[in-house]
Design an enzyme around this catalytic site. Structure first.
Site, short mmCIF file in Angstrom:
data_model
loop_
_atom_site.label_atom_id
_atom_site.label_comp_id
_atom_site.label_asym_id
_atom_site.label_seq_id
_atom_site.Cartn_x
_atom_site.Cartn_y
_atom_site.Cartn_z
N ARG A 95 21.75 -40.09 14.89
CA ARG A 95 23.10 -39.89 15.94
C ARG A 95 24.02 -39.00 15.42
O ARG A 95 25.22 -39.17 15.72
CB ARG A 95 23.71 -41.26 15.89
CG ARG A 95 22.92 -42.11 16.73
CD ARG A 95 23.78 -43.38 17.37
NE ARG A 95 22.90 -44.31 18.18
CZ ARG A 95 22.38 -45.53 17.61
NH1 ARG A 95 22.85 -45.98 16.29
NH2 ARG A 95 21.63 -46.30 18.22
N LYS B 112 28.27 -25.55 20.27
CA LYS B 112 27.37 -25.76 21.39
C LYS B 112 25.91 -25.64 20.62
O LYS B 112 25.67 -24.69 19.68
CB LYS B 112 27.35 -24.42 22.34
CG LYS B 112 28.61 -24.70 23.22
CD LYS B 112 28.27 -23.56 24.35
CE LYS B 112 29.48 -23.82 25.46
NZ LYS B 112 29.52 -22.55 26.39
N GLU C 200 29.70 -8.84 22.28
CA GLU C 200 30.53 -10.07 22.18
C GLU C 200 31.94 -9.52 21.58
O GLU C 200 32.86 -10.27 22.09
CB GLU C 200 29.84 -11.23 21.57
CG GLU C 200 28.49 -11.77 21.80
CD GLU C 200 28.30 -12.16 23.28
OE1 GLU C 200 29.43 -12.49 23.71
OE2 GLU C 200 27.03 -12.42 23.86
N LYS D 211 37.65 -16.22 19.02
CA LYS D 211 37.00 -17.35 19.69
C LYS D 211 37.32 -18.68 19.02
O LYS D 211 37.29 -19.79 19.81
CB LYS D 211 35.26 -17.19 19.07
CG LYS D 211 34.45 -18.45 19.41
CD LYS D 211 33.39 -18.17 20.21
CE LYS D 211 32.71 -19.47 20.85
NZ LYS D 211 31.56 -19.48 21.01
N GLU E 231 34.62 -27.07 27.18
CA GLU E 231 34.48 -26.03 28.34
C GLU E 231 34.70 -26.65 29.72
O GLU E 231 34.06 -26.48 30.76
CB GLU E 231 32.88 -25.70 28.49
CG GLU E 231 32.80 -24.28 29.31
CD GLU E 231 31.47 -23.64 28.96
OE1 GLU E 231 30.58 -24.36 29.07
OE2 GLU E 231 31.36 -22.36 28.94
N ARG F 50 37.25 -22.28 28.38
CA ARG F 50 36.38 -21.92 27.59
C ARG F 50 35.48 -20.84 28.44
O ARG F 50 34.39 -20.01 27.84
CB ARG F 50 35.53 -22.99 26.74
CG ARG F 50 34.60 -22.27 25.78
CD ARG F 50 34.26 -23.38 24.88
NE ARG F 50 32.88 -22.87 24.23
CZ ARG F 50 32.65 -23.66 23.30
NH1 ARG F 50 33.15 -24.88 22.75
NH2 ARG F 50 31.29 -23.40 22.15
N ASN G 43 32.59 -16.44 29.07
CA ASN G 43 31.46 -16.27 29.98
C ASN G 43 31.61 -14.77 30.31
O ASN G 43 30.68 -14.42 31.40
CB ASN G 43 31.29 -17.30 30.85
CG ASN G 43 29.58 -17.31 31.19
OD1 ASN G 43 28.89 -17.41 30.12
ND2 ASN G 43 29.36 -17.80 32.24
N HIS H 281 28.76 -12.29 31.28
CA HIS H 281 27.42 -13.27 31.09
C HIS H 281 27.04 -13.98 32.31
O HIS H 281 25.79 -14.16 32.51
CB HIS H 281 27.81 -14.44 30.01
CG HIS H 281 27.77 -13.93 28.61
ND1 HIS H 281 28.84 -13.21 28.21
CD2 HIS H 281 27.16 -14.43 27.51
CE1 HIS H 281 28.87 -12.94 26.82
NE2 HIS H 281 27.55 -13.91 26.40
N HIS I 5 23.40 -12.90 32.32
CA HIS I 5 22.57 -13.83 32.06
C HIS I 5 21.13 -13.59 33.04
O HIS I 5 20.26 -13.69 32.91
CB HIS I 5 22.99 -15.45 32.22
CG HIS I 5 23.62 -15.85 30.83
ND1 HIS I 5 24.59 -16.69 30.88
CD2 HIS I 5 23.34 -15.71 29.54
CE1 HIS I 5 24.78 -16.94 29.52
NE2 HIS I 5 23.88 -16.33 28.85
N HIS J 97 20.02 -9.42 24.35
CA HIS J 97 21.25 -10.20 24.92
C HIS J 97 22.58 -9.36 25.02
O HIS J 97 22.84 -9.34 26.18
CB HIS J 97 21.35 -11.48 24.33
CG HIS J 97 22.58 -12.36 24.77
ND1 HIS J 97 22.66 -12.80 25.89
CD2 HIS J 97 23.78 -12.35 24.15
CE1 HIS J 97 23.67 -13.54 26.20
NE2 HIS J 97 24.63 -13.21 25.13
N1 GLY Z 1 28.91 -18.58 23.86
C1 GLY Z 1 30.12 -19.25 24.61
C2 GLY Z 1 30.75 -20.35 24.05
O1 GLY Z 1 30.60 -20.57 23.12
O2 GLY Z 1 31.22 -21.18 24.90
#
Ligand code: GLY
Length: 363
Positions: free
Chosen positions: A120, A142, A184, A226, A236, A240, A244, A247, A251, A264
């Protein structure tokens, strides 16, 4: 440079420092965690930095189990995660133990996911070795593995206890991978900080030449930006989404070209150009704002034009975006350098027209 990520009881520090990998043992000891650790990485990275990290951990009294995963995206499967769980059990990791993710974004994602789910949730420390992972993927918690239907579909938010960024390691990256990560960095400047954008403009040449003090300063600046976003919107809910930028279309470009044509960051660079041109079409941004973005991307060796793209397939891929809410896809637009706005329900014809501009002659 030490950057705090302020998240209450989940707060942690990002340390950006040449030679940081040598200090991981001492820094982990400061956190008061248990003595069992698992070092998750791929073969190439282990050859380069495995010994340095393991030695540092062992000399601080930690037991280290090395867990090798495949290189790149193939690491992000349930089967690989299951092998990692087995390895953690075999090495007797318990709830006080720590998983260390040494590598690029894929290693960070799968190791983070394993740490989020084993018993957990156990500690995870991110040791990113690509520009992309250093300024983006390793910060913010993430974690994910892929699903046959889409990338990053299965995952969890699980903040690291520490992020150790050693800018010296990016000097050994292949040229294309190094430049890909710069997308980025440019993105952070465009939507978050005009002064930082101007700094990257000014230092584009030494940055590309991988002049270490410049690389360290620019990477540190990006980590700080960041961290600020993550601290204000960990999960997010809205802000957040700003990360993007470039992206939504980027993407989609990667997806319709089978993740083979573009790295990427190259797809993100083209996504930034298309989304900047979309902002111009929608009357949100000026032409000079668009051109400054294109000029900087080109100056750091990223593509700003691409031919042979299938606009209908790209539009279809955009509607499958994970960030969509009830089928509405959020677009991040930059009204000027250092600012952003979120826009929903963008006219597909405007997106088509912006995509067409990717195939025109660059200025
Ligand atoms: N890579 C985008 C984020 O971490 O929200």
């Amino acid at each position: 440079m030490v950057i705090p990520v302020d998240l209450g009881s989940r707060s942690y520090r990002i340390v950006v420092e040449s030679g940081a990998l040598d200090t991981v043992g001492a820094r982990l000891a400061e956190l008061g965690v248990g003595k069992h650790t698992a070092l998750v990485s791929d073969a190439a990275i282990l050859r380069l930095y495995g010994k340095t990290v393991a030695r540092s951990l062992e000399s601080a009294g930690f037991a280290v189990a090395t867990v090798e995963v495949p290189e790149g995206e193939p690491a992000k499967t349930l089967a690989v995660a299951a092998r990692c769980w087995d390895a953690l059990l075999a090495a007797r990791l318990d709830r006080t133990s720590t998983v260390l993710a040494l590598g690029g974004g894929a290693v960070g994602d799968v190791a983070g996911f394993v740490a989020a789910t084993y018993m957990r949730g156990v500690n995870v420390v991110q040791l990113p070795t690509t520009v992309l992972a250093q300024v983006d993927a390793s910060i913010g918690g993430k974690t994910a593995i892929d699903h046959p239907a889409a990338k990053n579909l299965i995952g969890a938010f699980h903040q690291p206890r520490l992020v150790l960024v050693d800018p010296a390691v990016v000097r050994s990256l292949p040229e294309r991978e190094f430049r890909s990560g710069l997308a980025e960095i440019v993105k952070h400047g465009i939507v978050l900080d005009a002064d930082y954008f101007a700094e990257v403009e000014r230092d584009a040449a030494p940055l590309c030449a991988r002049d270490l003090p410049v690389v360290e300063r620019i990477i540190g600046g990006s980590c700080r930006l960041k961290a600020g976003v993550v601290a204000r919107d960990e999960r997010e809910s809205e802000l957040r989404h700003v990360l993007n930028y470039g992206h939504t279309i980027g993407h989609a470009l990667e997806s319709v070209t089978g993740y083979t044509r573009f790295a990427h960051g190259e797809a993100v660079a083209l996504g930034i150009v298309a989304e900047a041109r979309l902002a111009l079409r929608l009357g949100v941004a000026s032409e000079e704002t668009v051109l400054r973005q294109e000029r900087l991307l080109a100056a750091v060796g990223l593509p700003v034009r691409a031919s042979g793209l299938d606009a209908s397939a790209i539009l279809a891929a955009i509607t499958r975006d994970k960030k969509a809410r009830d089928g509405r896809v959020p677009f991040v637009l930059a009204p000027k350098i250092g600012a952003f706005q979120l826009t929903y329900d963008v006219d597909p014809d405007a997106i088509r027209a912006a995509l067409r501009e990717l195939a025109t002659e660059a200025c």
